[in-house]
Design a protein around this motif. Structure first.
Motif, PDB file in Angstrom:
ATOM      1  N   LYS A 119       0.818  -1.217   0.000  1.00 45.98           N
ATOM      2  CA  LYS A 119       0.000   0.000   0.000  1.00 45.98           C
ATOM      3  C   LYS A 119       0.851   1.266   0.000  1.00 45.98           C
ATOM      4  CE  LYS A 119      -3.883  -2.241   2.223  1.00 45.98           C
ATOM      5  NZ  LYS A 119      -3.543  -3.327   3.097  1.00 45.98           N
ATOM      6  N   LYS A 120       1.899   1.261  -0.829  1.00 50.72           N
ATOM      7  CA  LYS A 120       2.784   2.426  -0.974  1.00 50.72           C
ATOM      8  C   LYS A 120       2.778   2.875  -2.429  1.00 50.72           C
ATOM      9  CE  LYS A 120       4.534   1.941   3.219  1.00 50.72           C
ATOM     10  NZ  LYS A 120       4.073   2.744   4.304  1.00 50.72           N
ATOM     11  N   ASN A 121       2.972   4.181  -2.631  1.00 51.12           N
ATOM     12  CA  ASN A 121       3.024   4.730  -3.984  1.00 51.12           C
ATOM     13  C   ASN A 121       4.444   4.878  -4.494  1.00 51.12           C
ATOM     14  OD1 ASN A 121       0.238   5.036  -4.243  1.00 51.12           O
ATOM     15  ND2 ASN A 121       0.272   6.992  -3.155  1.00 51.12           N
ATOM     16  N   ARG A 122       5.419   4.779  -3.601  1.00 53.05           N
ATOM     17  CA  ARG A 122       6.810   5.012  -3.953  1.00 53.05           C
ATOM     18  C   ARG A 122       7.619   3.728  -3.770  1.00 53.05           C
ATOM     19  NH1 ARG A 122       8.503  10.020  -0.963  1.00 53.05           N
ATOM     20  NH2 ARG A 122       7.135  10.920  -2.520  1.00 53.05           N
ATOM     21  N   ILE A 123       8.459   3.430  -4.757  1.00 52.43           N
ATOM     22  CA  ILE A 123       9.306   2.242  -4.682  1.00 52.43           C
ATOM     23  C   ILE A 123      10.529   2.561  -3.824  1.00 52.43           C
ATOM     24  CG2 ILE A 123      10.760   0.674  -6.015  1.00 52.43           C
ATOM     25  CD1 ILE A 123       8.863   1.042  -8.351  1.00 52.43           C
ATOM     26  N   THR A 124      10.768   1.729  -2.831  1.00 47.53           N
ATOM     27  CA  THR A 124      11.922   1.886  -1.949  1.00 47.53           C
ATOM     28  C   THR A 124      12.889   0.718  -2.187  1.00 47.53           C
ATOM     29  OG1 THR A 124      10.899   0.626  -0.153  1.00 47.53           O
ATOM     30  CG2 THR A 124      10.468   3.002  -0.201  1.00 47.53           C
ATOM     31  N   PRO A 125      14.108   0.798  -1.647  1.00 51.65           N
ATOM     32  CA  PRO A 125      15.031  -0.338  -1.789  1.00 51.65           C
ATOM     33  C   PRO A 125      14.455  -1.638  -1.219  1.00 51.65           C
ATOM     34  CG  PRO A 125      16.231   1.588  -1.085  1.00 51.65           C
ATOM     35  CD  PRO A 125      14.785   1.953  -1.066  1.00 51.65           C
ATOM     36  N   ARG A 126      13.608  -1.531  -0.209  1.00 45.69           N
ATOM     37  CA  ARG A 126      12.970  -2.728   0.358  1.00 45.69           C
ATOM     38  C   ARG A 126      12.094  -3.417  -0.692  1.00 45.69           C
ATOM     39  NH1 ARG A 126      13.117  -6.870   3.739  1.00 45.69           N
ATOM     40  NH2 ARG A 126      11.079  -7.512   4.444  1.00 45.69           N
ATOM     41  N   HIS A 127      11.359  -2.632  -1.466  1.00 45.68           N
ATOM     42  CA  HIS A 127      10.492  -3.199  -2.499  1.00 45.68           C
ATOM     43  C   HIS A 127      11.324  -3.842  -3.613  1.00 45.68           C
ATOM     44  CE1 HIS A 127       7.703   0.155  -0.971  1.00 45.68           C
ATOM     45  NE2 HIS A 127       7.394  -0.972  -0.361  1.00 45.68           N
ATOM     46  N   VAL A 128      12.462  -3.222  -3.936  1.00 50.70           N
ATOM     47  CA  VAL A 128      13.342  -3.804  -4.955  1.00 50.70           C
ATOM     48  C   VAL A 128      13.870  -5.146  -4.462  1.00 50.70           C
ATOM     49  CG1 VAL A 128      15.490  -3.497  -6.240  1.00 50.70           C
ATOM     50  CG2 VAL A 128      13.968  -1.558  -5.901  1.00 50.70           C
TER      51      VAL A 128
END
Length: 161
Positions: A86-95
């Motif tokens: 439920k986030k709009n921004r990609i972070t290093p965690r998502h990568v």
């Protein structure tokens, strides 16, 4: 008279056959190949990197296409991971979650550490608390209810009538 003749001559058209025709606009190799990644820059880095004495004209195009595909794949999976959280921004965690959960990308980037990526959530089953007898009995009852076949229910109705 000579000065007037020189004034009518167009500058910069000496090498072209057409003479003073309009100059065509330059089209980059990235546009020709239909890519977003810079083919010219990748070709320059291939030459400056001294990977080989000679670099073919198709090599930077192919490499740019491969790099663009990999980037698009990672970004798509990371975007899905961000949406799941439920986030709009990609972070290093998502990568990191995207790369480690994908089998092929995980194999490609097996020895890579992603800064601020964390680790995959994983708890060894041995460390989980053991189930009590009451919890095991509760889980066994719903399992018996779901074992009924849906085909047997209409057969009873037909027998009743």
């Amino acid at each position: 008279m000579e000065s007037g003749a020189k004034a009518t001559k167009k500058a910069g058209a000496a090498g072209r056959r057409g003479g003073g025709g309009p100059k065509k606009k330059a089209v980059s190799r990235s546009v020709k190949a239909g890519l977003q990644f810079p083919v010219g820059r990748i070709g320059r880095y291939l030459k400056l990197g001294r990977y080989a004495k000679r670099i073919g004209s198709g090599a930077p195009v192919y490499l740019a296409a491969v790099l663009e595909y990999l980037a698009a794949e990672v970004l798509e999976l990371a975007g899905n991971a961000a949406k799941d959280n439920k986030k709009n921004r990609i972070t290093p965690r998502h990568v990191l979650l995207a790369v480690r959960n994908d089998q092929e990308l995980g194999k490609l980037l097996a020895g890579v550490t992603i800064a601020h990526g964390g680790v995959l959530p994983n708890i060894n089953p041995v460390l989980l608390p053991k189930k009590t007898a009451a919890a095991a009995a509760k889980e066994a009852k719903p399992a018996k209810e779901t074992t009924k076949s849906p085909r047997k229910a209409p057969a009873k109705k037909a027998a009743d009538s």
